[in-house]
Scaffold this motif. Structure first.
Motif, PDB file in Angstrom:
ATOM      1  N   ILE A   1       0.867  -1.181   0.005  1.00 13.10           N
ATOM      2  CA  ILE A   1       0.018   0.026  -0.077  1.00 13.10           C
ATOM      3  C   ILE A   1       0.883   1.132   0.066  1.00 13.10           C
ATOM      4  N   LEU A   2       2.070   1.251   0.893  1.00 14.43           N
ATOM      5  CA  LEU A   2       2.957   2.362   0.953  1.00 14.43           C
ATOM      6  C   LEU A   2       3.352   2.724  -0.631  1.00 14.43           C
ATOM      7  N   GLU A   3       3.828   1.596  -1.323  1.00 10.74           N
ATOM      8  CA  GLU A   3       4.250   1.722  -2.462  1.00 10.74           C
ATOM      9  C   GLU A   3       3.313   2.340  -3.531  1.00 10.74           C
ATOM     10  N   ASP A   4       2.049   1.718  -3.414  1.00 14.21           N
ATOM     11  CA  ASP A   4       0.971   2.349  -4.294  1.00 14.21           C
ATOM     12  C   ASP A   4       0.625   3.870  -4.202  1.00 14.21           C
ATOM     13  N   ILE A   5       0.721   4.281  -3.107  1.00 17.43           N
ATOM     14  CA  ILE A   5       0.128   5.804  -2.640  1.00 17.43           C
ATOM     15  C   ILE A   5       1.576   6.554  -2.872  1.00 17.43           C
ATOM     16  N   GLY A   6       2.555   6.053  -3.038  1.00 20.09           N
ATOM     17  CA  GLY A   6       4.117   6.934  -3.302  1.00 20.09           C
ATOM     18  C   GLY A   6       4.426   7.427  -2.144  1.00 20.09           C
TER      19      GLY A   6
ATOM     20  N   GLU B   1      14.745   8.210  24.041  1.00 20.79           N
ATOM     21  CA  GLU B   1      14.990   9.563  24.382  1.00 20.79           C
ATOM     22  C   GLU B   1      13.716   9.991  25.366  1.00 20.79           C
ATOM     23  N   GLY B   2      12.940   9.085  25.393  1.00 23.40           N
ATOM     24  CA  GLY B   2      11.535   9.425  26.162  1.00 23.40           C
ATOM     25  C   GLY B   2      10.664  10.256  25.782  1.00 23.40           C
ATOM     26  N   LEU B   3      10.533  10.332  24.404  1.00 25.02           N
ATOM     27  CA  LEU B   3       9.605  11.591  23.752  1.00 25.02           C
ATOM     28  C   LEU B   3       8.490  10.706  23.000  1.00 25.02           C
ATOM     29  N   PRO B   4       7.319  11.259  23.452  1.00 22.75           N
ATOM     30  CA  PRO B   4       6.067  10.554  22.685  1.00 22.75           C
ATOM     31  C   PRO B   4       6.004  10.522  21.346  1.00 22.75           C
ATOM     32  N   ILE B   5       5.551   9.583  20.768  1.00 20.73           N
ATOM     33  CA  ILE B   5       5.331   9.652  19.282  1.00 20.73           C
ATOM     34  C   ILE B   5       3.923   9.257  18.852  1.00 20.73           C
ATOM     35  N   LYS B   6       3.320   9.779  17.838  1.00 24.73           N
ATOM     36  CA  LYS B   6       1.944   9.141  17.412  1.00 24.73           C
ATOM     37  C   LYS B   6       2.154   8.978  16.050  1.00 24.73           C
ATOM     38  N   TYR B   7       1.169   8.087  15.319  1.00 25.50           N
ATOM     39  CA  TYR B   7       1.028   7.846  14.078  1.00 25.50           C
ATOM     40  C   TYR B   7      -0.121   8.405  13.423  1.00 25.50           C
ATOM     41  N   PHE B   8      -0.179   9.005  12.367  1.00 23.50           N
ATOM     42  CA  PHE B   8      -1.189   9.119  11.613  1.00 23.50           C
ATOM     43  C   PHE B   8      -1.404   7.811  10.626  1.00 23.50           C
ATOM     44  N   LEU B   9      -2.426   7.410  10.592  1.00 18.77           N
ATOM     45  CA  LEU B   9      -2.945   5.926   9.911  1.00 18.77           C
ATOM     46  C   LEU B   9      -4.000   6.415   8.840  1.00 18.77           C
ATOM     47  N   MET B  10      -4.106   5.605   7.881  1.00 22.83           N
ATOM     48  CA  MET B  10      -5.411   5.656   6.848  1.00 22.83           C
ATOM     49  C   MET B  10      -5.796   4.343   6.544  1.00 22.83           C
ATOM     50  N   VAL B  11      -7.479   4.508   6.838  1.00 17.90           N
ATOM     51  CA  VAL B  11      -8.140   3.186   6.300  1.00 17.90           C
ATOM     52  C   VAL B  11      -8.983   3.698   5.160  1.00 17.90           C
ATOM     53  N   GLY B  12      -9.116   2.619   4.056  1.00 18.78           N
ATOM     54  CA  GLY B  12     -10.009   2.877   2.969  1.00 18.78           C
ATOM     55  C   GLY B  12      -9.397   3.264   1.809  1.00 18.78           C
ATOM     56  N   LEU B  13      -7.576   3.034   1.901  1.00 23.87           N
ATOM     57  CA  LEU B  13      -7.042   3.335   0.674  1.00 23.87           C
ATOM     58  C   LEU B  13      -7.377   2.460  -0.502  1.00 23.87           C
TER      59      LEU B  13
END
Length: 302
Positions: free
Chosen positions: A255-260, A278-290
């Motif tokens: 999917i990552l390849e398909d969406i460039g 390093e104790g730094l919070p990280i969050k992700y943006f995710l997509m459903v329905g591609l």
């Protein structure tokens, strides 16, 4: 309040609410010129105008366009919209889009938006909330950019330009100081990719660290996973960063390849590891329905 012009921005996810606000404005202030700008109308200009009560849509980066609209409106409330490039507008029963606007003022030359704060009754504005890993922050949120544009060509993105314009980092820090003196303690960098130039991002953080107020602020930024190293995460945290957001989009390599997207999942894992160390919070943006996604693909993301 009886403004002459009401301008509203909005992405696709909030367009229904934006249309509702426009209808309220039309009923409460019928003589006000109603303008929409932002990603949704820029991506779907004709549909946006057909589905709403807006009279003008500003397409792409709108600072110069909106300035021209205001200047013309100040001279005469009835004028020929066709003379303004970079808009779509309603004319009786027609919807007309003008020629694209050729920009004359670039990011490095623009005055601080923060200098307009004295025109606004800040005490009447509700505080902003942002949440990172269960921690809620509340207060005035200063939003600013260090650069505009993005060279990546993700197929789903509505970014108006692949050309990158950098601001002077000393000017960015000076604007943060100005906002701090106005009572702002929370900041959001609006850059598409804060660390597009990793060396520059580190230099910006070092400049922030030199300021006496750097331990009294908190800020967040968006990044790409392959443009992260542990030293950068460390210096960002030292400069007051309390979390980063990374556009992962999908856990399925196909999917990552398909969406460039132009990133690999191993980079995502590395970015997460650097933040963990390093104790730094990280969050992700995710997509459903591609396009091409099925439940098997979605399960890889989950």
């Amino acid at each position: 309040i009886s403004p002459d012009i009401v301008g509203i921005t909005g992405m696709t996810s909030v367009f229904s609410a934006v249309k509702g606000i426009c209808e309220i404005v039309k009923e409460a202030i019928p003589d006000a010129l109603r303008i929409i700008g932002g990603r949704h109308v820029s991506a779907l200009p004709e549909e946006s105008m057909k589905e709403s009560e807006f009279q003008i849509g500003v397409l792409g980066w709108g600072e110069e366009t909106l300035l021209e609209i205001c200047a013309r409106y100040a001279k005469a409330k009835t004028f020929d919209f066709s003379q303004i490039n970079g808009i779509i507008y309603k004319s009786q029963h027609n919807i007309i889009q003008t020629a694209p606007r050729a920009r004359k003022i670039y990011s490095r030359e623009m005055p601080w938006a923060a200098k307009s704060l004295d025109l606004l009754p800040l005490e009447k504005y509700r505080p902003t909330y942002f949440v990172l890993e269960g921690r809620t922050k509340k207060g005035l949120l200063g939003m600013l950019f260090t650069m505009r544009g993005c060279p990546f060509l993700c197929k789903f993105c509505a970014n108006p330009s692949s050309k990158v314009e950098y601001r002077n980092i000393e000017d960015v820090v000076a604007e943060m100081g100005f906002l701090y003196n106005k009572g702002f303690r929370l900041f959001l960098f609006l850059d598409e990719t804060f660390s597009l130039d990793i060396k520059r991002a580190k230099q910006l953080c070092e400049l922030i660290k030199q300021k006496s107020w750097h331990k009294d602020i908190e800020w967040i930024a968006a990044m790409r996973s392959e443009l992260v190293d542990r030293q950068l995460i460390r210096v960002m945290k030292e400069a007051g960063c309390v979390g980063i957001a990374v556009g992962v989009e999908s856990g399925d390599s196909k999917i990552l390849e398909d969406i460039g997207k132009g990133q690999i999942l191993e980079d995502v894992r590395k970015a997460r590891e650097f933040c963990f160390l390093e104790g730094l919070p990280i969050k992700y943006f995710l997509m459903v329905g591609l396009p091409g996604q099925d439940w098997k693909s979605i399960s890889k993301t989950v």
